[in-house]
Design a protein around this motif. Structure first.
Motif, PDB file in Angstrom:
ATOM      1  N   SER A 193     -24.506  25.841  39.417  1.00  0.00           N
ATOM      2  CA  SER A 193     -24.023  27.204  39.218  1.00  0.00           C
ATOM      3  C   SER A 193     -22.791  27.206  38.333  1.00  0.00           C
ATOM      4  O   SER A 193     -21.943  26.325  38.411  1.00  0.00           O
ATOM      5  CB  SER A 193     -23.716  27.865  40.560  1.00  0.00           C
ATOM      6  OG  SER A 193     -22.677  27.194  41.211  1.00  0.00           O
ATOM      7  N   PHE A 194     -22.745  28.199  37.449  1.00  0.00           N
ATOM      8  CA  PHE A 194     -21.607  28.465  36.596  1.00  0.00           C
ATOM      9  C   PHE A 194     -21.248  29.934  36.807  1.00  0.00           C
ATOM     10  O   PHE A 194     -21.694  30.805  36.052  1.00  0.00           O
ATOM     11  CB  PHE A 194     -21.947  28.189  35.129  1.00  0.00           C
ATOM     12  CG  PHE A 194     -22.400  26.779  34.876  1.00  0.00           C
ATOM     13  CD1 PHE A 194     -21.469  25.772  34.685  1.00  0.00           C
ATOM     14  CD2 PHE A 194     -23.742  26.457  34.844  1.00  0.00           C
ATOM     15  CE1 PHE A 194     -21.877  24.469  34.456  1.00  0.00           C
ATOM     16  CE2 PHE A 194     -24.158  25.158  34.615  1.00  0.00           C
ATOM     17  CZ  PHE A 194     -23.228  24.158  34.423  1.00  0.00           C
ATOM     18  N   PRO A 195     -20.480  30.250  37.859  1.00  0.00           N
ATOM     19  CA  PRO A 195     -20.227  31.649  38.219  1.00  0.00           C
ATOM     20  C   PRO A 195     -19.585  32.478  37.117  1.00  0.00           C
ATOM     21  O   PRO A 195     -19.907  33.649  36.969  1.00  0.00           O
ATOM     22  CB  PRO A 195     -19.303  31.550  39.427  1.00  0.00           C
ATOM     23  CG  PRO A 195     -19.464  30.167  39.940  1.00  0.00           C
ATOM     24  CD  PRO A 195     -19.840  29.327  38.778  1.00  0.00           C
ATOM     25  N   LEU A 196     -18.703  31.891  36.334  1.00  0.00           N
ATOM     26  CA  LEU A 196     -18.048  32.667  35.287  1.00  0.00           C
ATOM     27  C   LEU A 196     -19.030  33.104  34.207  1.00  0.00           C
ATOM     28  O   LEU A 196     -18.854  34.140  33.573  1.00  0.00           O
ATOM     29  CB  LEU A 196     -16.899  31.872  34.666  1.00  0.00           C
ATOM     30  CG  LEU A 196     -15.735  31.568  35.615  1.00  0.00           C
ATOM     31  CD1 LEU A 196     -14.696  30.720  34.917  1.00  0.00           C
ATOM     32  CD2 LEU A 196     -15.127  32.849  36.143  1.00  0.00           C
ATOM     33  N   GLN A 197     -20.084  32.323  33.986  1.00  0.00           N
ATOM     34  CA  GLN A 197     -21.103  32.684  33.011  1.00  0.00           C
ATOM     35  C   GLN A 197     -22.308  33.357  33.668  1.00  0.00           C
ATOM     36  O   GLN A 197     -23.279  33.672  33.005  1.00  0.00           O
ATOM     37  CB  GLN A 197     -21.593  31.442  32.253  1.00  0.00           C
ATOM     38  CG  GLN A 197     -20.593  30.878  31.266  1.00  0.00           C
ATOM     39  CD  GLN A 197     -19.552  30.004  31.934  1.00  0.00           C
ATOM     40  OE1 GLN A 197     -19.801  29.418  32.982  1.00  0.00           O
ATOM     41  NE2 GLN A 197     -18.378  29.905  31.337  1.00  0.00           N
ATOM     42  N   HIS A 198     -22.245  33.553  34.999  1.00  0.00           N
ATOM     43  CA  HIS A 198     -23.340  34.151  35.766  1.00  0.00           C
ATOM     44  C   HIS A 198     -24.637  33.361  35.589  1.00  0.00           C
ATOM     45  O   HIS A 198     -25.706  33.923  35.418  1.00  0.00           O
ATOM     46  CB  HIS A 198     -23.551  35.616  35.380  1.00  0.00           C
ATOM     47  CG  HIS A 198     -22.317  36.435  35.533  1.00  0.00           C
ATOM     48  ND1 HIS A 198     -21.807  36.760  36.773  1.00  0.00           N
ATOM     49  CD2 HIS A 198     -21.479  36.978  34.622  1.00  0.00           C
ATOM     50  CE1 HIS A 198     -20.714  37.468  36.608  1.00  0.00           C
ATOM     51  NE2 HIS A 198     -20.482  37.609  35.318  1.00  0.00           N
ATOM     52  N   LYS A 199     -24.541  32.045  35.627  1.00  0.00           N
ATOM     53  CA  LYS A 199     -25.702  31.171  35.486  1.00  0.00           C
ATOM     54  C   LYS A 199     -25.906  30.423  36.793  1.00  0.00           C
ATOM     55  O   LYS A 199     -24.995  29.757  37.288  1.00  0.00           O
ATOM     56  CB  LYS A 199     -25.501  30.142  34.361  1.00  0.00           C
ATOM     57  CG  LYS A 199     -25.234  30.731  33.014  1.00  0.00           C
ATOM     58  CD  LYS A 199     -26.475  31.304  32.425  1.00  0.00           C
ATOM     59  CE  LYS A 199     -26.165  31.827  31.030  1.00  0.00           C
ATOM     60  NZ  LYS A 199     -27.236  32.561  30.460  1.00  0.00           N
ATOM     61  N   TYR A 200     -27.084  30.554  37.366  1.00  0.00           N
ATOM     62  CA  TYR A 200     -27.435  29.866  38.603  1.00  0.00           C
ATOM     63  C   TYR A 200     -28.809  29.244  38.411  1.00  0.00           C
ATOM     64  O   TYR A 200     -29.759  29.932  38.059  1.00  0.00           O
ATOM     65  CB  TYR A 200     -27.449  30.848  39.778  1.00  0.00           C
ATOM     66  CG  TYR A 200     -26.140  31.569  39.944  1.00  0.00           C
ATOM     67  CD1 TYR A 200     -25.094  30.985  40.642  1.00  0.00           C
ATOM     68  CD2 TYR A 200     -25.942  32.820  39.376  1.00  0.00           C
ATOM     69  CE1 TYR A 200     -23.887  31.632  40.781  1.00  0.00           C
ATOM     70  CE2 TYR A 200     -24.735  33.472  39.505  1.00  0.00           C
ATOM     71  CZ  TYR A 200     -23.711  32.871  40.214  1.00  0.00           C
ATOM     72  OH  TYR A 200     -22.508  33.518  40.344  1.00  0.00           O
ATOM     73  N   ARG A 201     -28.918  27.964  38.622  1.00  0.00           N
ATOM     74  CA  ARG A 201     -30.186  27.275  38.420  1.00  0.00           C
ATOM     75  C   ARG A 201     -30.481  26.366  39.612  1.00  0.00           C
ATOM     76  O   ARG A 201     -29.584  25.763  40.193  1.00  0.00           O
ATOM     77  CB  ARG A 201     -30.167  26.412  37.152  1.00  0.00           C
ATOM     78  CG  ARG A 201     -29.896  27.178  35.886  1.00  0.00           C
ATOM     79  CD  ARG A 201     -31.109  28.017  35.491  1.00  0.00           C
ATOM     80  NE  ARG A 201     -30.888  28.691  34.237  1.00  0.00           N
ATOM     81  CZ  ARG A 201     -30.448  29.919  34.111  1.00  0.00           C
ATOM     82  NH1 ARG A 201     -30.132  30.610  35.178  1.00  0.00           N
ATOM     83  NH2 ARG A 201     -30.306  30.471  32.932  1.00  0.00           N
ATOM     84  N   ILE A 202     -31.748  26.272  39.946  1.00  0.00           N
ATOM     85  CA  ILE A 202     -32.212  25.339  40.961  1.00  0.00           C
ATOM     86  C   ILE A 202     -33.186  24.390  40.268  1.00  0.00           C
ATOM     87  O   ILE A 202     -34.176  24.831  39.690  1.00  0.00           O
ATOM     88  CB  ILE A 202     -32.917  26.071  42.116  1.00  0.00           C
ATOM     89  CG1 ILE A 202     -31.939  27.037  42.786  1.00  0.00           C
ATOM     90  CG2 ILE A 202     -33.475  25.071  43.122  1.00  0.00           C
ATOM     91  CD1 ILE A 202     -32.596  27.973  43.771  1.00  0.00           C
ATOM     92  N   ILE A 203     -32.896  23.106  40.321  1.00  0.00           N
ATOM     93  CA  ILE A 203     -33.738  22.116  39.659  1.00  0.00           C
ATOM     94  C   ILE A 203     -34.297  21.188  40.728  1.00  0.00           C
ATOM     95  O   ILE A 203     -33.558  20.602  41.512  1.00  0.00           O
ATOM     96  CB  ILE A 203     -32.939  21.311  38.612  1.00  0.00           C
ATOM     97  CG1 ILE A 203     -32.312  22.270  37.587  1.00  0.00           C
ATOM     98  CG2 ILE A 203     -33.823  20.296  37.924  1.00  0.00           C
ATOM     99  CD1 ILE A 203     -31.373  21.606  36.617  1.00  0.00           C
ATOM    100  N   ALA A 204     -35.625  21.066  40.756  1.00  0.00           N
ATOM    101  CA  ALA A 204     -36.289  20.200  41.727  1.00  0.00           C
ATOM    102  C   ALA A 204     -36.781  18.941  41.018  1.00  0.00           C
ATOM    103  O   ALA A 204     -37.440  19.009  39.987  1.00  0.00           O
ATOM    104  CB  ALA A 204     -37.459  20.941  42.360  1.00  0.00           C
ATOM    105  N   PHE A 205     -36.468  17.763  41.590  1.00  0.00           N
ATOM    106  CA  PHE A 205     -36.892  16.483  41.031  1.00  0.00           C
ATOM    107  C   PHE A 205     -37.874  15.827  41.988  1.00  0.00           C
ATOM    108  O   PHE A 205     -37.682  15.851  43.193  1.00  0.00           O
ATOM    109  CB  PHE A 205     -35.692  15.531  40.840  1.00  0.00           C
ATOM    110  CG  PHE A 205     -34.716  16.014  39.821  1.00  0.00           C
ATOM    111  CD1 PHE A 205     -34.946  15.805  38.479  1.00  0.00           C
ATOM    112  CD2 PHE A 205     -33.565  16.676  40.200  1.00  0.00           C
ATOM    113  CE1 PHE A 205     -34.037  16.244  37.537  1.00  0.00           C
ATOM    114  CE2 PHE A 205     -32.655  17.112  39.264  1.00  0.00           C
ATOM    115  CZ  PHE A 205     -32.892  16.902  37.932  1.00  0.00           C
ATOM    116  N   SER A 206     -38.906  15.231  41.430  1.00  0.00           N
ATOM    117  CA  SER A 206     -39.895  14.530  42.230  1.00  0.00           C
ATOM    118  C   SER A 206     -39.674  13.024  42.065  1.00  0.00           C
ATOM    119  O   SER A 206     -39.418  12.545  40.963  1.00  0.00           O
ATOM    120  CB  SER A 206     -41.303  14.910  41.773  1.00  0.00           C
ATOM    121  OG  SER A 206     -42.255  14.158  42.475  1.00  0.00           O
ATOM    122  N   ALA A 207     -39.806  12.285  43.153  1.00  0.00           N
ATOM    123  CA  ALA A 207     -39.573  10.840  43.105  1.00  0.00           C
ATOM    124  C   ALA A 207     -40.841  10.055  42.788  1.00  0.00           C
ATOM    125  O   ALA A 207     -40.821   8.843  42.732  1.00  0.00           O
ATOM    126  CB  ALA A 207     -39.005  10.369  44.436  1.00  0.00           C
TER     127      ALA A 207
END
Length: 59
Positions: free
Chosen positions: A6-20
């Motif tokens: 998250s980058f609150p000042l830029q209003h950017k929120y991301r969820i990244i899922a990684f598979s093993a």
């Protein structure tokens, strides 16, 4: 593994899922709920401003 970035000042929120696994599947999920709520709030604020201007013009 899931990473929240998250980058609150830029209003950017991301969820990244990684598979093993050997066939890694990387996905980015965008927070559509936050965008929907933002759009609704902008519409409501605009409507309330228009109503207030109309009331002010009648005085």
């Amino acid at each position: 593994m899931v990473v929240n970035i998250s980058f609150p000042l830029q209003h950017k929120y991301r969820i990244i899922a990684f598979s093993a696994s050997d066939k890694a599947n990387v996905q980015v999920k965008y927070p559509w709920v936050q965008y929907a709520l933002l759009a609704i709030s902008v519409v409501l604020v605009t409507i309330s401003l228009l109503i207030e201007r109309k009331k002010g013009g009648n005085r």
